[in-house]
Design an enzyme around this catalytic site. Structure first.
Site, short mmCIF file in Angstrom:
data_model
loop_
_atom_site.label_atom_id
_atom_site.label_comp_id
_atom_site.label_asym_id
_atom_site.label_seq_id
_atom_site.Cartn_x
_atom_site.Cartn_y
_atom_site.Cartn_z
CG ASP A 1 40.61 42.23 40.88
OD1 ASP A 1 39.43 42.03 40.56
OD2 ASP A 1 40.93 42.71 41.99
CB CYS B 1 36.16 40.20 43.53
SG CYS B 1 35.09 41.43 44.31
CG HIS C 1 38.06 41.04 47.96
ND1 HIS C 1 37.81 42.14 48.76
CD2 HIS C 1 37.35 41.27 46.83
CE1 HIS C 1 37.02 42.97 48.15
NE2 HIS C 1 36.72 42.48 46.97
CG ASN D 1 35.01 38.99 38.56
OD1 ASN D 1 35.18 39.11 39.78
ND2 ASN D 1 35.32 39.97 37.72
#
Length: 523
Positions: free
Chosen positions: A35, A75, A138, A286
């Site tokens: 992350d 994300c 997510h 990312n």
């Protein structure tokens, strides 16, 4: 007669082998998705502190992919693309509330992953795979969007990022789930100390991964493990044993603990004797969040800007593929690749045909992993850089053409939100949305990975590149059918007030009156 009997016996033996359940030879698949970890955070990519010995060893034992990209600089859309093999603009993980805006799934989001999308675990399940996600989901937190509704058999983790702590009267803390029911909330049962940076979450996520690997190995069932810890997303955290170990502050502590966890997972595969039947792929969702630096954010190495932008720092990701006996040790492959390729590649390895009723953007990387000659579709594949509903840039070979440029608005910059700190490039890292469709800004990423020196429009090189990229863009736009945007509407009533299982824990909170409205996406 004896020869005939021998032939029949041989045929029976042959058939008994070939007719065994296909899961005997189906490789296990582990995707490790970090992350906000940047390309420049690994020692093997040049991080000078050299604090990732296990990941560096993983690269030495496998394949390094320096030209690996995410599908979006934020994300939620990138995670949706990984599991669907499709660009966010196709799978619905984008917004039309404003032009070229990043959007994700905060607590108040109404939408989530569409039931029309086919996720990787749903397909793997048909081949006998047992699927588990550990960590951050997510893709929507309402019941119909959760992992067990979309092909996963097990889940331990959270539906949203670990922001908080919140006042339960105005905003609930994020729940942590064990399968279909919550077992606590961040900052409550699952502690994160923002003053010290201490949390044991990475150790919990590691144990969940190791236990799952043990169980599936014993059952001799092929498995898919999607390991998605979020320790390197601000507010960053690490367990007590790692706090203060890094030269890079709290962020570095978090990286060191994740590196150690990766080492333990690979060691467990070896000790169980399943390493030669397991693909492990390590990457990030990312680029590093430079806006959170220096203590809460990572490094994107030589690349421009970071998370939220479609410059290289926002979308070029660290990537390592590991599979002893299948992938040649110590290889570096410069093939342009994308997180969406993991969908198609996983299906190919499992012997599953991809869905033929939709356009897939992911390509099969098995020739690359085997070290074979890549087919023309891979050799000539473009990389599309989307921000929300807008195609911002395209890479073809060593060249990248920007059709729109924007870092963030002047208003946000004045608030101290800077996605390109210390990296302003006049006319490129613009704070107004600038269109260049008639005359795109083109960089040669081999000579200029930092996107600082545009190729002059007066040169033959520029005209040659433009003549090659233009038809690629036109064909893409001609065939693009956007999915229904899932990230437009927000409502405080859909927040995590009363998730499944809250009754058993006495953790249900009063749900406020519904107040639906368009989400505000400033970036």
């Amino acid at each position: 007669m004896s020869a005939l009997i021998l032939a029949l016996f041989s045929a029976i033996i042959c058939c008994s082998v070939t007719e065994k359940p296909s899961n005997v030879s189906s490789p296990n698949i582990i995707i490790m998705l970090m992350d906000d970890m940047g390309w420049g955070d690994l020692g093997v990519f040049g991080q000078p502190a050299k604090e990732t010995p296990n990941l560096d060893a993983m690269a030495a034992q496998g394949m390094l992919l320096p030209n690996f990209y995410t599908a979006n600089p934020l994300c939620s859309p990138s995670r949706a693309s990984l599991l669907t093999g499709r660009l966010p603009v196709r799978n619905g993980f984008y917004t039309t509330n404003a032009h070229a805006r990043n959007a994700y799934t905060p607590q108040e989001i109404v939408g989530g992953i569409s039931e029309d999308e086919i996720l990787l675990p749903q397909l793997l399940k048909k081949k006998g795979y047992i699927n588990k996600i550990v960590g951050k989901w997510h893709l929507g937190h309402r019941p119909q969007y959760l992992p067990l509704k979309h092909g996963f058999d097990e889940w331990f983790g959270a539906p949203n990022c670990h922001f908080g702590p919140y006042n339960s009267n105005s905003t609930p803390n994020i729940p942590v789930y064990n399968n279909s029911e919550m077992v606590g909330r961040y900052y409550e049962e699952f502690k994160i100390n923002k003053e010290t940076g201490e949390s044991n979450l990475t150790q919990i996520y590691l144990k969940e991964a190791l236990d799952f690997i043990n169980r599936q190995t014993q059952s001799q069932r092929p498995f898919f493990l999607y390991w998605a810890p979020d320790a390197t997303h601000a507010p960053v955290y690490a367990s007590k044993r790692f706090l203060g170990k890094s030269q890079r502050g709290w962020y570095g502590d978090a990286v060191m603990e994740l590196d150690d966890s990766v080492g333990q997972i690979l060691s467990r595969l070896k000790s169980l004797g399943v390493d030669k039947n397991t693909l492990v792929f390590f990457t990030s969702d990312n680029g590093a969040a430079l806006v959170s630096g220096p203590n809460q954010g990572g490094s994107n190495g030589p690349f421009l800007c970071g998370k939220q932008t479609t410059f290289e720092g926002g979308m070029r990701e660290p990537a390592i593929a590991w599979w002893p006996g299948y992938i040649q040790e110590g290889t570096v492959n410069f093939q342009l690749a994308n997180v969406m390729d993991l969908f198609t590649t996983s299906l190919a390895l499992a012997g599953i045909s991809p869905p033929d009723d939709r356009i897939l953007d992911g390509l099969d990387l098995t020739p690359v992993l085997r070290g074979s000659q890549a087919p023309r579709t891979l050799q000539n594949r473009p990389i599309f850089y989307y921000r929300g509903n807008e195609l911002m840039a395209v890479r073809l070979g060593q060249y990248k053409a920007h059709y729109w440029t924007w870092s963030n608005s002047w208003e946000e910059l004045k608030k101290g939100i800077n996605f390109c700190p210390g990296q302003e490039v006049p006319g490129v890292t613009t704070h107004e949305q600038k269109e260049h469709t008639m005359q795109p800004i083109i960089f040669h990423l081999g000579r200029d990975p930092g996107e600082k020196y545009p190729i002059s429009v007066l040169t033959k090189e520029y005209q040659d590149v433009l003549s090659r990229i233009t038809p690629v863009v036109l064909q893409h736009q001609k065939t693009l059918v956007p999915g229904y945007p899932q990230l437009n509407m927000c409502d405080v009533a859909v927040m995590n007030w009363a998730p499944a299982g809250c009754e058993k824990l006495g953790k249900c909170l009063k749900v406020p009156k519904s107040d639906p409205k368009k989400c505000d996406w400033p970036h």
